[in-house]
Design an enzyme around this catalytic site. Structure first.
Site, PDB file in Angstrom:
ATOM      1  N   ARG A 140       0.803  -1.226   0.000  1.00 28.16           N
ATOM      2  CA  ARG A 140       0.000   0.000   0.000  1.00 28.16           C
ATOM      3  C   ARG A 140       0.837   1.277   0.000  1.00 28.16           C
ATOM      4  O   ARG A 140       0.372   2.343   0.375  1.00 28.16           O
ATOM      5  CB  ARG A 140      -0.990   0.020   1.166  1.00 28.16           C
ATOM      6  N   LYS A 162       2.659  11.281 -11.450  1.00 31.52           N
ATOM      7  CA  LYS A 162       1.811  10.399 -12.243  1.00 31.52           C
ATOM      8  C   LYS A 162       2.544   9.087 -12.486  1.00 31.52           C
ATOM      9  O   LYS A 162       3.672   9.078 -12.964  1.00 31.52           O
ATOM     10  CB  LYS A 162       1.471  11.039 -13.593  1.00 31.52           C
ATOM     11  N   GLU A 204       8.213  17.348 -25.351  1.00 33.01           N
ATOM     12  CA  GLU A 204       7.664  17.727 -24.055  1.00 33.01           C
ATOM     13  C   GLU A 204       8.213  19.069 -23.582  1.00 33.01           C
ATOM     14  O   GLU A 204       7.573  19.762 -22.787  1.00 33.01           O
ATOM     15  CB  GLU A 204       7.946  16.635 -23.018  1.00 33.01           C
ATOM     16  N   LYS A 246       6.283  22.956 -14.823  1.00 32.55           N
ATOM     17  CA  LYS A 246       5.514  21.797 -14.381  1.00 32.55           C
ATOM     18  C   LYS A 246       5.343  21.798 -12.863  1.00 32.55           C
ATOM     19  O   LYS A 246       4.270  21.460 -12.352  1.00 32.55           O
ATOM     20  CB  LYS A 246       6.162  20.493 -14.844  1.00 32.55           C
ATOM     21  N   GLU A 256      -4.880  16.642 -11.117  1.00 32.83           N
ATOM     22  CA  GLU A 256      -5.429  16.924 -12.440  1.00 32.83           C
ATOM     23  C   GLU A 256      -6.949  17.110 -12.413  1.00 32.83           C
ATOM     24  O   GLU A 256      -7.676  16.586 -13.247  1.00 32.83           O
ATOM     25  CB  GLU A 256      -5.040  15.817 -13.432  1.00 32.83           C
ATOM     26  N   ARG A 260      -3.967  21.237 -14.174  1.00 26.42           N
ATOM     27  CA  ARG A 260      -2.896  20.334 -14.605  1.00 26.42           C
ATOM     28  C   ARG A 260      -3.167  19.728 -15.981  1.00 26.42           C
ATOM     29  O   ARG A 260      -2.239  19.293 -16.663  1.00 26.42           O
ATOM     30  CB  ARG A 260      -2.698  19.224 -13.564  1.00 26.42           C
ATOM     31  N   ASN A 264      -1.253  18.325 -20.947  1.00 20.92           N
ATOM     32  CA  ASN A 264      -1.556  17.305 -21.947  1.00 20.92           C
ATOM     33  C   ASN A 264      -1.766  17.888 -23.341  1.00 20.92           C
ATOM     34  O   ASN A 264      -2.376  17.244 -24.198  1.00 20.92           O
ATOM     35  CB  ASN A 264      -2.804  16.517 -21.529  1.00 20.92           C
ATOM     36  N   HIS A 267      -1.495  15.614 -26.336  1.00 19.63           N
ATOM     37  CA  HIS A 267      -1.485  14.233 -25.870  1.00 19.63           C
ATOM     38  C   HIS A 267      -2.731  13.446 -26.264  1.00 19.63           C
ATOM     39  O   HIS A 267      -2.672  12.222 -26.388  1.00 19.63           O
ATOM     40  CB  HIS A 267      -1.302  14.185 -24.358  1.00 19.63           C
ATOM     41  N   HIS A 271      -1.716  10.131 -27.833  1.00 23.18           N
ATOM     42  CA  HIS A 271      -2.001   8.823 -27.235  1.00 23.18           C
ATOM     43  C   HIS A 271      -2.751   7.922 -28.212  1.00 23.18           C
ATOM     44  O   HIS A 271      -2.541   6.700 -28.236  1.00 23.18           O
ATOM     45  CB  HIS A 271      -2.811   8.991 -25.946  1.00 23.18           C
ATOM     46  N   HIS A 284       6.848   8.063 -27.448  1.00 23.32           N
ATOM     47  CA  HIS A 284       5.821   8.935 -26.885  1.00 23.32           C
ATOM     48  C   HIS A 284       5.986  10.373 -27.368  1.00 23.32           C
ATOM     49  O   HIS A 284       5.021  11.028 -27.787  1.00 23.32           O
ATOM     50  CB  HIS A 284       5.873   8.882 -25.357  1.00 23.32           C
TER      51      HIS A 284
END
Length: 380
Positions: A140, A162, A204, A246, A256, A260, A264, A267, A271, A284
């Protein structure tokens, strides 16, 4: 949604060695941590001081990075931990799944690693994402440290907590928000980075200009040749400025829920390219670079930006060595279907990060017919 005009002054020298090691703080509600940026960080004993005491440490890397840096990191950790373990995974986005998480977990369990164990992510974005996710779910939650060795990871994926793995139906769909203890961005690791990976990282970097800092976009246009030539001063500034932006955004919106999402930009289209082609066919950053061209076009078609903005972005992305045309094999219907399962979609409606003025991004939906036109316009 925009960063403040004072952001360029957000980071002041944090110590006497600030000229060599730049530190960018991330301030969160429950705790803060630093991004260390500089040369020779892996060899510097100061990089490893102040970490939690534990019996065991685990370094997670891949078969490209491990031969270069694993022993250096292990040697620095041995004075601090009685047992330093390692897991070396296959390199590539295609391996960012449950099998890798199972290997990490099995190594920890076989060593009877307890919940004080510290994980170290040594590699690019794929290794960082998987190690962070494994740290989030082992017992956990155990602490972890990001050691990004690619430009893309140093300016984006290692920062902000993330973590995720891929699913056949969508990229990064299984994951958690889980912050590292610190980020060690050793700029010397960029010397061994292949040219294609360097260009992928520049995607990026580029995104931060249109979403948050128009002056940084100007700087990138003036210094793109130096960045591709790996000029040390140019790379150091690009990494620091990207991390400053960032860090500010993540500090305002860790999970997010709003702001935030501007990170993206490009993206949603990107993606879909990655998933539609099969993970690993395009890097990517290559997919994001092409996705930014498409998102810029959509910004123009919706009347948010003048046509010159699209030309400006396409030129800069081409100069970075990135593709600006999506592969034709995906098809418009498949493209649209993949974007409907994007994490930003709501009730099946695709939502895009678009630019409404230089340095300011917004979240918007768009008519399917208009999105389809963009896909056709920018597909081979």
């Amino acid at each position: 949604m925009t960063a403040p005009s004072t952001l360029s002054n957000a980071v002041a020298p944090a110590s006497a060695d600030a000229a060599r090691v730049r530190r960018v703080p991330i301030a969160l509600e429950d705790r803060s941590y630093d991004i260390h940026i500089g040369n020779g960080l892996l060899e510097d004993a100061a990089s490893w001081s102040g970490l939690p005491k534990a019996r065991c440490a685990l370094i997670v890397s891949n078969d490209t990075v491990a031969p270069l840096y694993l022993e250096t990191v292990a040697a620095r950790l041995r004075p601090h931990y009685a047992q330093v373990l390692s897991v070396v995974l296959p390199d590539g986005e295609a391996y960012k799944g449950w099998d890798a998480i199972e290997r990490i977990a099995s190594t920890l369990l076989e060593a009877a690693a307890d919940r004080k164990t510290v994980l170290f992510a040594l590699g690019g974005g794929v290794i960082g994402d998987m190690t962070g996710f494994a740290a989030a779910i082992y017992m956990r939650g155990v602490p972890f440290v990001q050691i990004p060795t690619t430009l893309l990871a140093q300016v984006d994926s290692s920062v902000g907590g993330k973590t995720a793995i891929n699913h056949a139906l969508g990229k990064n769909m299984l994951g958690a928000f889980y912050q590292p203890l610190r980020v060690l961005a050793d700029l010397d690791t960029l010397k061994t980075l292949p040219d294609r990976e360097l260009s992928a990282g520049l995607a990026e970097v580029i995104k931060y200009g249109p979403i948050a800092d128009a002056a940084f976009l100007d700087w990138l246009e003036a210094h793109m040749d130096a960045l591709r030539a790996r000029d040390p001063a140019a790379l150091a500034h690009a990494v620091q400025r990207s991390c400053e932006i960032k860090a500010w955004v993540v500090g305002q919106d860790e999970r997010e829920s709003g702001l935030r999402a501007i990170l993206n930009f490009g993206h949603t289209f990107g993606h879909a390219i990655e998933t539609g082609l099969g993970y690993g066919e395009w890097l990517h950053g290559e997919a994001v670079g092409c996705g930014m061209v498409m998102a810029s076009d959509l910004s123009v078609r919706l009347g948010l930006m003048p046509a010159a903005f699209l030309d400006r972005m396409r030129t800069l992305i081409e100069r970075a060595g990135l593709p600006v045309t999506a592969p034709a094999g995906i098809g418009v219907e498949r493209f649209m279907a993949l974007m409907r399962v994007d994490k930003k979609a709501e009730d099946g409606e695709i939502r895009f990060v678009l630019i409404e003025s230089l340095g300011r991004a917004v979240m918007r939906s768009a008519p399917d017919a208009l999105v389809a036109e963009v896909i056709r316009q920018h597909s081979a």
